[in-house]
Design an enzyme around this catalytic site. Structure first.
Site: not given
Ligand code: SDX
Length: 430
Positions: A307, A365
């Site tokens: 991320h 996700d």
């Protein structure tokens, strides 16, 4: 006026004082708005790793701590104690609603869930195998052609109506895109159902028999929506802000955000992650994929991992992982091989120096697709569900930007490395 601290930028014969602006939480920001005028230089930040594009009061992320706050409230607490429409109210208006305010808000959303009847013909123009995200981009953009009474962004009342319409109609659009792709008839929303239950009803009920919303699935769906609702200035939110900075109407701007979210590096990662887990198939094949993810010459990346901001666990991934265990257990799906692969993959990766050194952790996700698949959704519906959940974030950020006196049309500059000025040469001389 509080003491204005300044940063001194010294280069060549120039010394430029740049004001330092204080946040309520998080890093200070250096105001470089006058830099080009005073120093005849640009800053350079492809991907905006160190650039604040705006001031915002909506969502705060601390990537090192793995903290996510919606209007100051930790996502873990909201996921445990709140529900999606209450989070929508919080993100839109800044405070948790009273019982009366929540009742009024839910009633307003409920009464805007239907689409203009003509809009169904847009769905029918697509091939049956069209990706639902392609349909959502098209249909949401087409809303500009139907809801003219809520496209004037200068009118606060029209902004309010557009906000409610977007939040209310996105589940219907996503569900109809799903129904169209599987050749089943569209199911209209039912006002007697709550937001997530209505979405499940529109996705899974058929005219041939009654459909009863499973409370376990509805609560799981509602939690997934809460976890995806907003996330500061991510790529799709920044797209919505940039599109609407030109004065584009909210439906067109949200359609641009949906298009950006679709990418596998962003919201498309939930579909890509489940497909990756299914391709790995069994725990014994994990080392092969870990090696590929570490191989500089192999474009393969662990989807659902890493991320830009989180350099610790994504707090949403933690909640999602607990929810996956709970939902699959309650559904009696015990030895789900995909969940087993996901947990083992996470364990192995987090013990591997490559991932530890680069601070790569599971993100939102990584586990969401496992839950959505267990609920009966095909992978092609994972990103549409992300999009319908993120609509409240896009709309809240859009409203904030429209009323922000500091905001102007977004127009970055560049570092030009192309050909300097040169004369045209006739073709016979080339
Ligand atoms: C979302 O911004 C948001 O807030 C997004 C989001 C939201 O709620 O809106 O949180 C939703 O988009 C989550 C992210 C979903 N995407 C994925 O899961 C796709 C896989 N992840 C990566 O593609 C990547 O981690 C990104 C895109 C998420 C972040 O990219 P960055 O910040 O540009 O990081 P990077 O590509 O510069 O990676 C840093 C290093 C690189 O190695 P080096 O060049 O330094 O040697 O880490 C490596 C990368 O190669 N790396 C990975 C990796 N992610 C980064 N290596 C293997 N597998 C991965 N998943």
């Amino acid at each position: 006026m509080a003491d204005i601290e300044t940063a001194k930028l010294t280069f060549g014969d120039k010394v430029i004082d740049l004001p330092i602006m204080k946040p309520s939480v998080g890093p200070d920001v250096i105001d470089i708005r006058k830099l080009y005028a005073q120093g005849d230089v640009f800053t350079y930040d492809p991907g905006f790793t160190s650039t604040a594009s705006c001031s915002s009061t909506i969502t705060y992320i601390d990537g090192d701590k793995g903290e996510l706050l919606y209007r100051g409230y930790p996502i873990e607490e909201l996921a445990d104690k709140s529900h999606f429409l209450e989070c929508c109210y919080l993100l839109l208006y800044g405070e948790l609603p009273s019982a009366a305010e929540l009742e009024d808000f839910e009633a307003r959303v409920t009464r805007h869930t239907m689409l203009h009847e003509q809009m169904q013909y847009f769905f029918r123009g697509f091939r049956r195998d069209a990706h639902p995200m392609a349909i959502m981009v098209g249909v949401v953009g087409a809303m500009s052609a139907f809801y003219h009474d809520s496209t004037d962004i200068g009118d606060p009342w029209q902004r309010e109506v557009a906000s409610i319409r977007m939040i209310a109609k996105m589940p219907t659009i996503a569900a109809w895109a799903f129904k169209y792709s599987i050749g089943q008839p569209f199911v209209y929303p039912k006002n007697s159902l709550d937001y997530s239950g209505n979405f499940l009803h529109m996705c899974f009920s058929v005219p041939a028999e009654d459909y009863v919303v499973d409370p376990i699935l509805s609560r799981a769906m509602d939690r997934i929506m809460m976890l995806h609702a907003d996330h500061e200035q991510n790529a799709s939110t920044s797209t919505v802000r940039l599109a609407s900075s030109s004065g584009a109407n909210p439906f067109a701007s949200i359609a641009a955000g949906i298009a950006c979210l679709w990418g596998p590096a962003h919201g498309g990662a939930n579909q890509a992650c489940l497909e990756m887990l299914q391709e790995i198939g069994t725990v014994d094949r994990i080392p092969e994929y870990i090696a590929r993810a570490k191989d500089k010459d192999d474009p393969f990346r662990l989807m659902g991992f890493g991320h830009r901001v989180y350099k610790n666990f994504d707090p949403r991934a933690k909640v999602m992982k607990q929810s996956a265990d709970e939902v699959l257990g309650l559904l009696g799906i015990d030895n789900n091989e995909t969940l087993k692969v996901a947990k083992e993959l996470e364990k192995i990766a987090l013990e591997d120096p490559y991932f530890v050194d680069k601070k790569l952790y599971p993100n939102v996700d990584f586990y969401s697709g496992i839950i959505l698949e267990a609920m009966g959704f095909p992978t092609s519906m994972f990103t549409p569900i992300f999009a319908l959940s993120r609509t409240v974030g896009w709309i809240s950020q859009w409203k904030e930007m429209i009323t922000d006196p500091e905001q102007r049309i977004g127009r970055p500059r560049q570092r030009y490395i192309g050909a300097p000025r040169r004369e045209y040469t006739e073709i016979e001389d080339r």
